[in-house]
Design an enzyme around this catalytic site. Structure first.
Site, mmCIF file in Angstrom:
data_model
loop_
_atom_site.group_PDB
_atom_site.id
_atom_site.type_symbol
_atom_site.label_atom_id
_atom_site.label_comp_id
_atom_site.label_asym_id
_atom_site.label_seq_id
_atom_site.Cartn_x
_atom_site.Cartn_y
_atom_site.Cartn_z
ATOM 1 N N GLU A 1 14.827 -15.250 -0.785
ATOM 2 C CA GLU A 1 15.305 -16.294 0.127
ATOM 3 C C GLU A 1 14.309 -17.445 0.257
ATOM 4 O OE1 GLU A 1 16.090 -14.653 3.929
ATOM 5 O OE2 GLU A 1 17.576 -13.200 3.204
ATOM 6 N N ASP B 1 0.835 -1.196 0.000
ATOM 7 C CA ASP B 1 0.000 0.000 0.000
ATOM 8 C C ASP B 1 0.874 1.251 0.000
ATOM 9 O OD1 ASP B 1 -2.704 1.233 0.388
ATOM 10 O OD2 ASP B 1 -1.762 1.935 2.240
#
Length: 564
Positions: A277, A228
């Site tokens: 990751e 956002d």
């Protein structure tokens, strides 16, 4: 006159990754369905949608044919701005359920083959967040004040705001605090409501905290984040005055000292390392309002986020020339950064496109009049098939697959949009696109809640009984079945989905036509039918096409898909 569709442009090659293979990723052609939790499905009959309700409707989304579900905020929040004021980023608000409900929803979605994207709100917190509350309690010497933008005011006694910035919701972007001893204190920055103080991203503790929040939800199994106000975290050094009295009119048209600063990209490079990751191609999606599509492309460079919303496309009128221009501009901007274009027609902040296209152009994205309902739905269906035919990823806002219009006649006493209650800000009519969607039955809340006649947090129109999932299922002329058919074809046709270009074909005025391999899309955005030489076999049409002497008449405001 019959028009032939001829090639007028040179298609571009697929982007090539560093290893020489065409770059791929599930997000490049994903159809992502936005769930606004409070308006999707209410499991306990309190009138408010919740996570168990979302979980119960996941099979519907799977059958619809989408690839992923994006949920607007369900975090612990005082709900001053419908959950975009977060008090605890690691907790579910009790109105939506709890963390076990979130975990169960994510697990069920994955079992159905659906990915889950959650909203993240890093520009600001709630004023009830522990950090902000401590900063107020501890007074001007509190180190927690450095995690927000606290500044002394101007004027002889600090009675004026630190600068002239205006809130997006209207009024000054600053609110003055009261010190623990009762005296007037510093001011704090809030680009949105006063209940939403902006974080200071120059403070290392803020950056550390959000990296931890990312890992918390990634460990829960989410597949990505919709970020956002992704363009808002970094402010220009010194927080300079903007000048002028029409700041809100400049939004999206110019680089502002509080939006789209280059420093935000350092944040996303750090976040990208965390996303990479984790297994399973976790993604970041930017809600970034920028002056140009080219500026938007900065957010999706190879070492930053994966997608960015295409607000320029969302705001385009139903006009063939304008549509072709924004399509070309969008594809051209994304190609150099090897990112997919995204396409969206509606969301929780703008008037639904079935109502937007029912009104004359130029009224903006928060419209107060219903317009011509029949015209709006016809154009909305045509616009949807155009969107699904374009290269890249598409977003569907809950209920648009039912052809829902905005509810433009909500009584003032039921409205909850915070900008409705402030002067000179956004129009404040976002509640119209947030009315709970109808699922079944002839009586409100139309299956949104478990009991006929039960509550819903915003009232639903009586005519929505005929627009419910139950009412439209099995009706080959319904908007719901049009979406289901379109998404099936999009998934199965080898030339739809990911890509970086379209091959434009020669057309008369008001008509668009492009080819993608053995697929052709024709769009008549005009008010009159147009006769063309059929380029192939009709796969799907937004409205009934008519064959005449081997040619095809494209009805006004229609889109047809063809197999060449």
């Amino acid at each position: 006159m019959t028009q032939n569709l001829a090639d007028t442009s040179r298609p571009a090659a697929e982007p090539i990754a560093a290893n020489g293979a065409a770059s791929r990723g599930w997000w490049r052609d994903a159809v992502i369905y936005q769930v606004y939790p409070r308006s999707f499905a209410d499991s306990n009959g309190d009138g408010m949608g919740d996570l168990p309700g979302v979980r119960s409707r996941l099979p519907y989304l799977k059958a619809l044919g989408v690839d992923a579900v994006w949920l607007s905020p369900f975090y612990a929040s005082p709900q001053a701005d419908a959950g975009y004021d977060v008090a605890d980023y690691r907790a579910v608000d009790p109105m939506f359920g709890n963390l076990l409900d979130a975990d169960g929803m994510i697990r069920d979605a994955h079992e159905l083959g659906l990915r889950v994207i959650v909203d993240l709100v890093p520009n600001h917190s709630s004023d009830q967040h522990e950090w902000f509350q401590r900063a107020l309690r501890e007074g001007p010497s509190s180190p927690l004040r450095e995690r927000y933008h606290f500044l002394p005011g101007k004027g002889a006694n600090g009675e004026l705001p630190p600068n002239d910035w205006e809130s997006i919701f209207g009024g000054p972007a600053w609110t003055r605090t009261t010190n623990p001893d009762g005296t007037d204190g510093d001011w704090y920055l809030h680009l949105f409501a006063p209940e939403q103080p902006d974080f200071n991203w120059e403070n290392q503790a803020v950056a550390d905290e959000f990296r931890s929040i990312l890992r918390f939800w990634l460990d829960m199994g989410v597949d990505g984040f919709r970020i956002d106000v992704a363009h808002g975290m970094v402010k220009a050094p010194g927080l300079p005055d903007l000048g002028g009295s029409d700041q809100l009119k400049l939004l999206g048209n110019d680089v502002m000292p509080f939006f789209d600063q280059d420093g935000v990209h350092d944040i996303y490079r750090a976040w990208r390392k965390i996303l990479d990751e984790y297994p399973g191609e976790r993604i970041g999606v930017a809600e970034a309002w920028t002056p140009t599509v080219q500026r938007t492309a900065n957010y999706v460079r190879p070492d930053e986020l994966h997608q960015a919303f295409n607000f320029q496309y969302l705001g385009t009128s139903w006009d063939a020339t304008e549509l072709r221009e924004v399509i070309d501009t969008s594809l051209d901007a994304m190609r150099p950064v090897d990112a997919p274009a995204t396409w969206v027609l509606s969301n929780h902040d703008v008037t639904r496109h079935a109502t937007r296209f029912a009104n004359p152009p130029g009224l903006g994205t928060q419209i107060r009049t219903p317009g011509d309902r029949e015209l709006g739905l016809r154009r909305a269906r045509a616009a949807t098939l155009l969107m699904f035919a374009l290269p890249g990823s598409a977003y569907v806002y809950q209920g648009e697959e039912l052809g829902l219009p905005d509810v433009t006649d909500l009584p003032d006493e039921v409205r909850q949009d915070p900008s409705f209650f402030r002067q000179a800000g956004q129009d404040g009519f976002r509640d119209g696109c947030r009315v709970p969607i109808p699922w079944s039955g002839t009586e409100a809340p139309y299956g949104f809640g478990p009991v006929a006649g039960g509550p819903s947090w915003l009232p639903q129109p009586a005519e929505w009984a005929g627009l419910s999932v139950e009412a439209q299922t099995g009706d080959p002329t319904s908007t719901l079945e049009l979406y289901r058919s379109a998404l099936t074809i999009r998934r199965e046709h080898a030339d739809l989905g990911a890509g970086t270009s379209v091959e434009w074909l020669e057309t008369p005025a008001d008509v668009l036509a492009f080819r993608r391999g053995s697929f052709v899309c024709t769009v008549n955005a005009g008010a009159e039918p147009v006769r063309i030489a059929a380029p192939g076999r009709i796969l799907l049409s937004s409205t009934e096409a008519v064959a005449v002497d081997g040619d095809t008449v494209l009805p006004a405001d229609s889109t047809i898909w063809w197999a060449v």
